[in-house]
Design an enzyme around this catalytic site. Structure first.
Site, mmCIF file in Angstrom:
data_model
loop_
_atom_site.group_PDB
_atom_site.id
_atom_site.type_symbol
_atom_site.label_atom_id
_atom_site.label_comp_id
_atom_site.label_asym_id
_atom_site.label_seq_id
_atom_site.Cartn_x
_atom_site.Cartn_y
_atom_site.Cartn_z
ATOM 1 N N ASP A 92 -4.482 5.567 5.813
ATOM 2 C CA ASP A 92 -4.914 6.695 6.362
ATOM 3 C C ASP A 92 -5.948 6.173 7.479
ATOM 4 O O ASP A 92 -5.828 6.034 8.864
ATOM 5 C CB ASP A 92 -5.791 7.308 5.347
ATOM 6 C CG ASP A 92 -6.262 8.829 5.749
ATOM 7 O OD1 ASP A 92 -6.148 9.118 7.022
ATOM 8 O OD2 ASP A 92 -6.748 9.470 4.870
ATOM 9 N N ARG A 152 -0.449 11.827 -9.586
ATOM 10 C CA ARG A 152 0.191 10.231 -9.131
ATOM 11 C C ARG A 152 1.638 10.193 -9.431
ATOM 12 O O ARG A 152 2.346 9.592 -9.072
ATOM 13 C CB ARG A 152 -0.909 9.389 -9.377
ATOM 14 C CG ARG A 152 -1.898 9.212 -8.914
ATOM 15 C CD ARG A 152 -2.777 7.719 -9.240
ATOM 16 N NE ARG A 152 -4.105 7.767 -9.251
ATOM 17 C CZ ARG A 152 -4.853 7.344 -8.300
ATOM 18 N NH1 ARG A 152 -3.947 7.166 -6.948
ATOM 19 N NH2 ARG A 152 -6.188 7.368 -8.086
ATOM 20 N N GLU A 165 0.839 -1.253 0.004
ATOM 21 C CA GLU A 165 -0.013 0.068 -0.063
ATOM 22 C C GLU A 165 0.828 1.169 0.112
ATOM 23 O O GLU A 165 2.023 1.260 0.486
ATOM 24 C CB GLU A 165 -0.859 -0.011 1.244
ATOM 25 C CG GLU A 165 -2.418 -0.391 1.057
ATOM 26 C CD GLU A 165 -3.257 0.599 0.148
ATOM 27 O OE1 GLU A 165 -2.534 1.309 -0.557
ATOM 28 O OE2 GLU A 165 -4.321 0.718 0.302
ATOM 29 N N ASP A 166 0.120 2.399 -0.565
ATOM 30 C CA ASP A 166 1.206 3.392 -0.631
ATOM 31 C C ASP A 166 0.734 4.218 0.653
ATOM 32 O O ASP A 166 1.860 4.719 1.233
ATOM 33 C CB ASP A 166 0.680 4.529 -1.708
ATOM 34 C CG ASP A 166 -0.862 4.699 -1.804
ATOM 35 O OD1 ASP A 166 -1.632 3.869 -1.377
ATOM 36 O OD2 ASP A 166 -1.374 5.685 -2.210
ATOM 37 N N PHE A 224 -2.610 16.584 3.519
ATOM 38 C CA PHE A 224 -3.035 16.108 2.295
ATOM 39 C C PHE A 224 -1.876 16.096 1.477
ATOM 40 O O PHE A 224 -1.212 16.676 0.852
ATOM 41 C CB PHE A 224 -4.179 16.855 1.668
ATOM 42 C CG PHE A 224 -4.851 16.382 0.672
ATOM 43 C CD1 PHE A 224 -6.259 15.758 0.671
ATOM 44 C CD2 PHE A 224 -4.446 15.575 -0.562
ATOM 45 C CE1 PHE A 224 -6.873 15.207 -0.058
ATOM 46 C CE2 PHE A 224 -4.906 14.688 -1.221
ATOM 47 C CZ PHE A 224 -6.341 14.450 -1.185
#
Ligand code: PRP
Ligand code: MN
Ligand code: MG
Length: 173
Positions: free
Chosen positions: A97, A159, A93-94, A146
């Site tokens: 959150d 991205r 996963e990046d 963010f």
């Protein structure tokens, strides 16, 4: 854009993660599951830094959000081609959150009979967490801002940035 992690920073982090994961997997041949689309960039660098046998597959899921709080439900938009039964699954996963995506995937793969399920996340944002889940391997712990770049998007954009940057609040407020 304020750069939080440069391409060089990320490269060092990814190599460190790949080496640490490899040490733990010893003779196991992990099935690396890329969670589309954010993890694509990390996945491709991670697997090339992982100096041993592995397999890859891809999954796309969306979280349902009821009002302002996550319901904890995810919908499978694209499933794996590979059976996870008896496999050592490594979810790539990046960012973690709220934790919704990973909690659901972990439970799903366990339910499908994976031998083990671990998570490697480039970034971890503890301030965002609403469900109880933790990545086994974390590259960097990040503030509650963010972030975009290196796979992370805002409305589908950014991205392809080679670095991780902080999106100015003016852009999304
Ligand atoms: C983002 C990110 C993680 C997830 C983390 O994906 O790439 O997969 O959110 O959030 P969570 O911990 O609250 O579940 P997103 O759902 O935006 O899809 P994308 O990867 O296609 O951008
Ligand atoms: Mn994602
Ligand atoms: Mg996204």
């Amino acid at each position: 854009m304020k750069v939080l992690y440069s391409a060089q920073d990320i490269d060092a982090t990814v190599r460190r993660l790949a080496a640490t994961v490899h040490d733990d997997y010893a003779d196991a041949k992990p099935l690396c599951v890329c969670v589309l689309k954010g993890a694509v960039v990390f996945m491709t660098d991670f697997i090339r830094a992982y100096d041993d046998y592995l397999e890859i597959d891809f999954m796309d899921v969306s979280s349902y959000y009821g009002g302002t709080e996550s319901t904890g439900d995810v919908r499978i938009d694209k499933d794996l081609d590979t059976s996870v039964k008896g496999r050592d699954v490594l979810i790539v996963e990046d960012i973690v959150d709220t934790g919704t995506t990973l909690k659901a995937l972990k439970a799903l793969f366990a339910h499908r009979g994976a031998r083990s399920v671990k998570i490697v996340a480039l970034l971890d944002k503890p301030a965002g967490r609403t469900v109880d889940v933790q990545a086994d391997y974390v590259g960097e712990t990040v503030p509650g801002e963010f972030l975009v770049g290196y796979g992370l998007d805002y409305k589908g954009l950014y991205r392809n940035l080679p670095y991780v940057g902080v999106l100015k609040p003016e852009v999304y407020k």
